[in-house]
Design a protein around this motif. Structure first.
Motif, PDB file in Angstrom:
ATOM      1  N   ARG A 424       0.832  -1.203   0.000  1.00  0.00           N
ATOM      2  CA  ARG A 424       0.000   0.000   0.000  1.00  0.00           C
ATOM      3  C   ARG A 424       0.870   1.258   0.000  1.00  0.00           C
ATOM      4  NH1 ARG A 424      -2.978  -3.366   3.356  1.00  0.00           N
ATOM      5  NH2 ARG A 424      -2.128  -2.468   5.281  1.00  0.00           N
ATOM      6  N   ASN A 425       1.978   1.195   0.728  1.00  0.00           N
ATOM      7  CA  ASN A 425       2.913   2.325   0.732  1.00  0.00           C
ATOM      8  C   ASN A 425       3.500   2.559  -0.654  1.00  0.00           C
ATOM      9  OD1 ASN A 425       2.606   2.978   3.370  1.00  0.00           O
ATOM     10  ND2 ASN A 425       4.668   2.492   4.031  1.00  0.00           N
ATOM     11  N   ARG A 426       3.877   1.434  -1.304  1.00  0.00           N
ATOM     12  CA  ARG A 426       4.467   1.560  -2.651  1.00  0.00           C
ATOM     13  C   ARG A 426       3.450   2.120  -3.639  1.00  0.00           C
ATOM     14  NH1 ARG A 426       7.204  -3.369  -1.343  1.00  0.00           N
ATOM     15  NH2 ARG A 426       5.520  -4.572  -2.311  1.00  0.00           N
ATOM     16  N   GLU A 427       2.189   1.692  -3.488  1.00  0.00           N
ATOM     17  CA  GLU A 427       1.142   2.207  -4.375  1.00  0.00           C
ATOM     18  C   GLU A 427       0.982   3.715  -4.202  1.00  0.00           C
ATOM     19  OE1 GLU A 427      -2.334  -0.035  -3.445  1.00  0.00           O
ATOM     20  OE2 GLU A 427      -1.538  -1.922  -4.259  1.00  0.00           O
ATOM     21  N   ARG A 428       0.996   4.137  -2.929  1.00  0.00           N
ATOM     22  CA  ARG A 428       0.892   5.576  -2.670  1.00  0.00           C
ATOM     23  C   ARG A 428       2.085   6.319  -3.251  1.00  0.00           C
ATOM     24  NH1 ARG A 428      -1.122   4.341   2.576  1.00  0.00           N
ATOM     25  NH2 ARG A 428       0.946   4.652   3.481  1.00  0.00           N
ATOM     26  N   GLN A 429       3.290   5.724  -3.086  1.00  0.00           N
ATOM     27  CA  GLN A 429       4.484   6.369  -3.615  1.00  0.00           C
ATOM     28  C   GLN A 429       4.433   6.471  -5.138  1.00  0.00           C
ATOM     29  OE1 GLN A 429       6.700   7.946  -1.768  1.00  0.00           O
ATOM     30  NE2 GLN A 429       5.463   7.308  -0.011  1.00  0.00           N
ATOM     31  N   ALA A 430       3.859   5.437  -5.774  1.00  0.00           N
ATOM     32  CA  ALA A 430       3.740   5.462  -7.237  1.00  0.00           C
ATOM     33  C   ALA A 430       2.814   6.596  -7.674  1.00  0.00           C
ATOM     34  CB  ALA A 430       3.214   4.115  -7.738  1.00  0.00           C
ATOM     35  N   VAL A 431       1.720   6.790  -6.917  1.00  0.00           N
ATOM     36  CA  VAL A 431       0.792   7.886  -7.222  1.00  0.00           C
ATOM     37  C   VAL A 431       1.510   9.226  -7.065  1.00  0.00           C
ATOM     38  CG1 VAL A 431      -1.286   9.094  -6.441  1.00  0.00           C
ATOM     39  CG2 VAL A 431      -1.275   6.593  -6.596  1.00  0.00           C
ATOM     40  N   TYR A 432       2.282   9.351  -5.990  1.00  0.00           N
ATOM     41  CA  TYR A 432       3.003  10.598  -5.744  1.00  0.00           C
ATOM     42  C   TYR A 432       4.102  10.819  -6.781  1.00  0.00           C
ATOM     43  CZ  TYR A 432       0.678  10.523  -1.197  1.00  0.00           C
ATOM     44  OH  TYR A 432      -0.252  10.505  -0.202  1.00  0.00           O
TER      45      TYR A 432
END
Length: 758
Positions: A424-432
């Motif tokens: 979930r953290n990586r997904e958020r980082q990808a969005v950012y």
């Protein structure tokens, strides 16, 4: 160790050497060992208990019923034998039954024996068994007999290990049956999630041979090792290459005291005389020290014993030839580094592709390694006690520095849940990351500048990776913190030139060196050598630079030479009165005139600014405003000064709230005081990198933020959804009549408008 103990131990070890060299199987060796010890100590009973499946099992005995061998078993902590294993302490009793932990086992036939002495068999700081002797006659054993048993127990540990009589599960059982998952708590130093195998910064020394072939040769090895260790410590004192920190001199003084302590060297030599190798002798004395440490309640004495432990490890590495840290040997897998403490230079030696996290047994929020680790994006958990007794090399660890925990030996379910959070953290980082090329403009058209903080050459890549507007704070002290000596001017110039070239057309705000106080440099101390009771408010930052004007002159010239024909932004830290700014600028003016006289190329323009960290400066903004082009608010120091709350003290963590009306009103007043003047106002630091706090900052009129690279994406996302006029109107109401919780008020406001906060 007395002469009698030396002779007794040597006699036993001489005979055991032949036993260990024989080709008989392990059980036969143990049977012979108890007979040898019993005869040499004239003891009616000698028994060996070893850990098996988490229980202490009678493996061999002379004097007790043979039918009890491999039958009598007891838990760690049960009976006298279990107590020795649990406490890793020796027992010496004239009347065994009088001890509160005595447990009678009828199958052994021990009822006729009154006296009892037992010592732990230790491997890797854990008890893996117990060696005991008993007599019919009620008497305490002589100290020489107990010391001989302790020496022999070291040899038994080697025999047991080589014969595979116990396994690692048994060893872990000795520390309370901890073979399943266990969670340890600490202090969050740098937030983040990480998983990897445990790697000790100072790898554990493996002692391969315990019994000496030639005691004189072993003694010479120890003498040479002591000489080399003393040379190292003297070199530390003269070149200041040993770590960093305010207690630097005190630590070195303690190390010197132990390094030249005749009692320590005598005890090691006596252990060699008893028949041990140099490595085993050092370890034998170290074991005795650990036992003493467990009995010490005085924290100051305990710290000194820890220093001796560190020095013993250093001596052991020298004599064994097993030198170097895990960094020099290289990381093979994703790793979580474990250390008592680290210096910033030591951390930078590690392969950043493999280094995923750091756990420190000590460490503080203001330690230099934390500053560097935050810049590297490596999560750090500090003040985790007892790591060496719980974590093995190569063991999987789940580090959750957000929650201040580390999980040892995680189950499949825990790993799966942790990986879910990671994903979930990586997904958020990808969005950012996808917001890299997005200009941070609010929903109602307000442009907010989002810049990054930096301090290392490698940080420069984050400018393009994040799409930040520039470097709002370049911490020049990093170069000083990771150096053993004062960096030469030419070396400083190269770094500053590289930074400017990497930034291209984007601005870089260089903060002059912020050292002293909590960022002590061993090669730059007070003239009087006194330590400060309150370093955060002491001899630091611009105060140091103005007193040691040679330091500031060298840096001024390095910055001026690094920026020919371009704009140079210079910021002075911890300015409390306008005259300090004037004095610092005068140093730059002097160096600028010097370069011009020599027809050197100089900056096209120089913009000057100050860090607002000391509240006193806020009362004199009208006096300093005409002299500066920008003002950067350092919220970390400013908040601790406003609240008189040391940010490195975990007991005051709850009082260190950036969303207090006191802080927000202060910041709003600063913005209003400078309103309409051509001065850029920037908030530098962790506060601006948190979405909720950034929301409040924009609400009080801040339009420039300088934050960690990892925070750029989340802050850009927030700005894009935000109506600046609306949050400023809300903040006006809240600051006029503060709600019970500003944090809850801001969160509710964002939720009502569909703004999702991390």
């Amino acid at each position: 160790m007395s002469i009698g103990a030396v002779e007794a131990a040597r006699n036993i070890l001489t005979r055991l050497h032949d036993v260990m060299a024989s080709r008989s199987h392990a059980q036969a060796k143990l049977n012979t060992v108890v007979e040898v010890i019993g005869e040499c100590l004239d003891s009616e009973v000698c028994s060996i208990y070893l850990l098996r499946e988490g229980m202490l099992e009678l493996f061999a005995t002379r004097g007790l019923a043979q039918e009890a061998v491999h039958v009598t078993r007891m838990a760690v902590g049960e009976g006298l034998v279990g107590t020795i294993a649990e406490d890793i302490e020796s027992l010496n009793l004239a009347e065994a039954t009088a001890h509160p932990d005595f447990s009678y086992r009828p199958e052994t036939g021990e009822e006729k024996f009154h006296s009892f002495a037992g010592v732990p068999i230790v491997r890797r700081e854990r008890a893996v068994g117990v060696l005991s002797v008993q007599h019919v006659e009620p008497r305490r054993y002589d100290d020489i007999e107990v010391e001989a048993l302790q020496t022999v127990a070291m040899v038994l540990a080697e025999l047991i290990t080589n014969a595979d009589l116990i396994d690692e599960v048994d060893v872990l059982s000795a520390s309370g049956g901890q073979t399943g998952p266990e969670q340890l708590r600490g202090l969050t130093l740098v937030k983040g999630l990480a998983s990897g195998v445990a790697v000790y910064h100072q790898p554990r020394i493996t002692i391969e041979h315990v019994v000496a072939e030639d005691t004189e040769a072993e003694r010479q090895r120890v003498i040479l090792a002591f000489d080399k260790m003393r040379e190292q410590i003297e070199r530390m004192a003269s070149q200041a290459e040993f770590g960093v920190g305010g207690e630097h001199e005190e630590v070195l003084a303690t190390y010197k005291m132990f390094a030249y302590d005749e009692g320590w060297t005598r005890r090691i030599n006596e252990a060699i005389d008893s028949g041990l190798t140099a490595e085993a002798a050092i370890e034998r004395v170290q074991q005795r020290t650990r036992m003493r440490m467990r009995q010490i309640d005085d924290p100051l004495l305990a710290d000194r014993m820890h220093d001796l432990e560190d020095l013993s490890n250093r001596l052991l590495r020298i004599v064994s030839g097993q030198l170097g840290t895990a960094a020099t040997m290289g990381l093979r897998n994703d790793a979580i580094l474990i250390a008592r403490n680290l210096g910033p230079a030591e951390l930078l030696e590690y392969d950043r592709r493999r280094l995923k996290g750091v756990i420190l047994e000590e460490g503080s929020l203001t330690s230099h390694v934390v500053i560097v680790a935050r810049a590297m994006g490596v999560p750090v958990l500090g003040r985790v006690r007892g790591l060496r007794g719980k974590v093995r090399d190569g063991e999987l660890l789940l580090l959750d520095s957000d929650q201040a925990t580390v999980t040892i030996r995680p189950s499949a379910g825990l790993i799966e849940a942790f990986e879910g959070r990671f994903a979930r953290n990586r997904e958020r980082q990808a969005v950012y990351a996808a917001l890299r090329d997005v200009v941070p403009v609010s929903a109602d058209g307000k442009r907010i500048a989002v810049m990054i903080n930096a301090g290392l050459r490698d940080d420069l890549a984050n400018l393009s990776l994040t799409g930040a507007d520039g470097i709002g704070l370049f911490r020049t002290e990093f170069q000083f913190l990771v150096s053993a000596t004062l960096p030469a001017r030419e070396r400083q110039t190269r770094l500053y030139r590289d930074v400017l070239e990497a930034a291209g057309n984007k601005p870089v705000l260089f903060r002059t060196v912020d050292i002293g106080g909590d960022k002590t440099l061993p090669y730059l101390r007070h003239d009087d050598g006194d330590s400060e009771e309150n370093p955060a408010m002491g001899w630091r930052a611009l105060r140091v630079a103005l007193e040691r004007d040679g330091l500031l002159k060298a840096q001024a010239r390095a910055l001026l030479e690094a920026a020919p024909d371009r704009t140079l932004n210079v910021m002075f830290p911890m300015v409390s009165e306008p005259w300090e700014f004037d004095a610092a600028k005068a140093v730059f003016d002097g160096q600028l005139a010097f370069l011009r006289r020599r027809k050197k190329r100089v900056p096209e323009a120089i913009r000057y600014g100050v860090m607002l960290e000391v509240p006193a400066l806020a009362e004199q903004l009208d006096l300093i405003a005409p002299k500066i082009q920008f003002l950067s608010i350092g919220t970390n120091d400013l908040t601790q000064f406003l609240f008189a709350a040391d940010r490195s003290n975990p007991k005051l963590a709850e009082r260190y709230d950036w969303l207090s009306p006191a802080i927000l009103r202060f910041l709003r007043r600063v913005v209003r005081t400078l309103d309409g003047q051509p001065i850029d106002i920037t908030v530098c630091g962790e506060m601006g990198g948190r979405q909720l706090e950034a929301l409040a900052l924009i609400g009080v009129g801040i339009e420039r933020l300088s934050i960690t690279p990892a925070s750029v994406g989340p802050i850009k996302a927030l700005i894009g959804k935000l109506e600046v006029a609306a949050i400023r109107a809300a903040m006006e109401e809240w600051l006029a009549a503060p709600p019970v919780s500003m944090r809850e008020a801001l969160t509710s406001w964002a939720t009502e408008r569909g703004i999702v906060l991390d």
